[in-house]
Design a protein around this motif. Sequence first.
Motif, PDB file in Angstrom:
ATOM      1  N   UNK A 259      10.686   3.993  17.124  1.00 38.53           N
ATOM      2  CA  UNK A 259      12.150   3.492  17.171  1.00 38.53           C
ATOM      3  C   UNK A 259      12.260   4.312  16.219  1.00 38.53           C
ATOM      4  N   UNK A 260      11.800   5.305  15.427  1.00 40.12           N
ATOM      5  CA  UNK A 260      12.223   6.131  14.657  1.00 40.12           C
ATOM      6  C   UNK A 260      12.754   8.094  15.343  1.00 40.12           C
ATOM      7  N   UNK A 261      13.013   8.468  14.560  1.00 45.30           N
ATOM      8  CA  UNK A 261      14.311   9.292  15.398  1.00 45.30           C
ATOM      9  C   UNK A 261      14.843   9.152  17.178  1.00 45.30           C
ATOM     10  N   UNK A 262      15.825   8.424  16.936  1.00 47.26           N
ATOM     11  CA  UNK A 262      15.992   7.429  18.017  1.00 47.26           C
ATOM     12  C   UNK A 262      17.438   7.414  18.321  1.00 47.26           C
TER      13      UNK A 262
ATOM     14  N   UNK B 285      19.150  -0.081  -2.976  1.00 46.34           N
ATOM     15  CA  UNK B 285      18.416   1.127  -4.135  1.00 46.34           C
ATOM     16  C   UNK B 285      17.469   1.674  -2.255  1.00 46.34           C
ATOM     17  N   UNK B 286      16.759   3.047  -2.823  1.00 47.94           N
ATOM     18  CA  UNK B 286      16.519   4.200  -2.405  1.00 47.94           C
ATOM     19  C   UNK B 286      16.394   5.223  -2.413  1.00 47.94           C
ATOM     20  N   UNK B 287      16.963   6.309  -1.722  1.00 43.49           N
ATOM     21  CA  UNK B 287      16.860   7.340  -2.080  1.00 43.49           C
ATOM     22  C   UNK B 287      18.149   8.222  -1.359  1.00 43.49           C
ATOM     23  N   UNK B 288      18.505   9.359  -2.127  1.00 46.21           N
ATOM     24  CA  UNK B 288      20.045  10.473  -2.027  1.00 46.21           C
ATOM     25  C   UNK B 288      19.669  11.068  -0.894  1.00 46.21           C
ATOM     26  N   UNK B 289      19.738  11.035   0.366  1.00 46.70           N
ATOM     27  CA  UNK B 289      19.372  12.474   1.652  1.00 46.70           C
ATOM     28  C   UNK B 289      20.366  13.365   1.179  1.00 46.70           C
TER      29      UNK B 289
ATOM     30  N   UNK C 276      12.954   2.189   3.125  1.00 47.24           N
ATOM     31  CA  UNK C 276      12.022   1.899   3.867  1.00 47.24           C
ATOM     32  C   UNK C 276      11.544   2.471   4.307  1.00 47.24           C
ATOM     33  N   UNK C 277      12.424   3.392   5.081  1.00 48.68           N
ATOM     34  CA  UNK C 277      12.594   4.739   6.601  1.00 48.68           C
ATOM     35  C   UNK C 277      13.399   3.915   7.214  1.00 48.68           C
ATOM     36  N   UNK C 278      14.813   3.872   6.254  1.00 50.36           N
ATOM     37  CA  UNK C 278      15.715   3.367   6.992  1.00 50.36           C
ATOM     38  C   UNK C 278      17.058   4.435   6.517  1.00 50.36           C
ATOM     39  N   UNK C 279      17.682   5.125   7.372  1.00 52.91           N
ATOM     40  CA  UNK C 279      19.224   6.147   7.384  1.00 52.91           C
ATOM     41  C   UNK C 279      20.642   4.748   6.411  1.00 52.91           C
TER      42      UNK C 279
ATOM     43  N   UNK D  21      11.806  14.759  12.003  1.00 52.65           N
ATOM     44  CA  UNK D  21      11.190  15.426  10.929  1.00 52.65           C
ATOM     45  C   UNK D  21      10.494  14.852   9.569  1.00 52.65           C
ATOM     46  N   UNK D  22      11.693  14.241   8.758  1.00 52.02           N
ATOM     47  CA  UNK D  22      11.120  12.812   7.601  1.00 52.02           C
ATOM     48  C   UNK D  22       9.396  11.935   8.438  1.00 52.02           C
TER      49      UNK D  22
END
Length: 585
Positions: free
Chosen positions: A164-167, A521-525, A547-550, A188-189
């Motif tokens: 389901x990634x990149x979809x 919690x996460x990181x800034x894209x 956790x692999x979620x945007x 890409x990520x």
Amino acid sequence: MRKVLIANRGEIAVRIIGACAQEGIGSIAVYADSDAQALHTVLADEAYALEGTTPAETYLNIEKIMKIAARAEATDIHPGYGFLAENAEFAQAVIDAGLTWIGPSPETIDALGDKVKARKIAQAVQAPLAPGSDGPVDGPDGARAFAEEHGLPIVIKAAHGGGGRGMRVVRDLSEVESAFEAAVREAVGAFGNGECFVERFLEKPRHVETQVAADSHGGVVVLGTRDCSLQRRHQKLIEEAPAPFLSDGQVALLEKASRDIFREARYLGVGTCEFLIAADGTVSFLEVNTRIQVEHPVTEESAGVDLVRMQLDIAAGKPLAFTEMPRPKMHAIEFRINAEDPARGFLPSAGTIEAINVPTGHGIRWDSGVRDGTVIDGSFDSMLAKLIVTGTTRQRAINRARFALKQLEIQGIATVIPFSRMMMEHPAFTAEDGELGIYTTWIDNELGEQLEIDPAYQQGLLPVGARSFPGTGMTRFTLEIDGSPKQVGMPDAVFASMGSGQGLAEDSQDDAAAAVTAPMAGSVIRLLVAEGDAVSAGDQVALLEAMKTEVPVYSDAAGTVAELPLSTGDRVAAGDVLVRFAEKS
């Protein structure tokens, strides 16, 4: 003496370690810094540090893993699922080092991992297929041209990924560019390659798959079907086997197409053929996963097989024990126990697991990669464990699931357990009239983003007392109502103001409106605004990842941007300020 290095973490690493122990095979674990005390690290016969914190530094680092394999004198490498499991370069590195790769050949991984090549293999054996681009499209314009020719909706997919990634599904031409950009960025990520292709999207389809095994002696057998339709963001939540409410003709078509595809691809090992079945019964091949699946336990419990042991045997050159599809003995349902809060749009949740109450009883299986004290920091996938229940019929499995989920409680972080409890009572899932009401986008379409969970499904077995869930912004505590203890939740800001005796004054509401904070919690894209920009209520101001979620972040108020305290790539905690507005004059 075989020694298997498991190039993975979490519950699948624990599962493989257990299979090795059962067969008297040595096991070698590898671990990121945050996994130094993880369950798989402790249970393996040997464990070696990958010396890093991010996926790229650890479980995706081929060079580090191969050096550890040589140091530990491994004979085999099992990739599990995710990370490098479908990486042909990694498989080739293992083989070149003289080790046994527990999986299909690099050539097969390359052919089936590339969804465009996989489509051509499916076409060669006349497997059912929805219309799709002949290869990766050259950009948003190519995706738009396909949509204009074949009609909407379309789905943009990463050509070299899975899970389901990149979809992205597109239902309006105006959304093609942004959807394509998002799919490429995520591809890409996740996979290191941003090529994407386009297919016609089937409305309200069920996601049905077959479990297939193929040995080095020419044997290919389909071991059963699974239904994995209940998903959010294209990630499965609840799976079952065998897939219910299929006609004999549909099962025969799925089996034949799966066998033919595996033979055409010269597959060796255990893998999965995935299909979509539209509301009108149309069947379309989706992809092949060249690895063990997260949901493999439902096939094991339903068909009475051990798929990981089968992987080990096939890699050792042994023939399959089955020549025909085994008749399902039981009906099995699996629940992915993710660190996500369903009441907040399934946002990832971080924190420390303070306690776990694991259900017990006949027909209840618990596959876990965590224990009391495990820290969930958002660096890796959100799945903590899996609960699998079985029954002689689907209804008995559902009944047993209700009982098991009533026992299950995880303290310290928010999880999807309340949602799973709710679904075991929802008529769309539990219907006995031969119609499964669930389809792949059912959660989004029928429940919506603001999912409300009845307090009855929140209730667990833990003692009375307030509990804060780091990363969710919620504190939950228990009240006795009409002789029954019930859990209620309150936003941390409200709870804190009550504790200080200040209440929600107008000033504090104004302060809250003066900034946009991280919901998790996460990181800034990406930051989508700059200092001096005028922002309206409802505007997106940032894009976070955990956790692999945007997760897009929107402003609740209007204002002029005065400060951006964080930058792209920075780590954030729930409540950290992303955008600060200028004071109103």
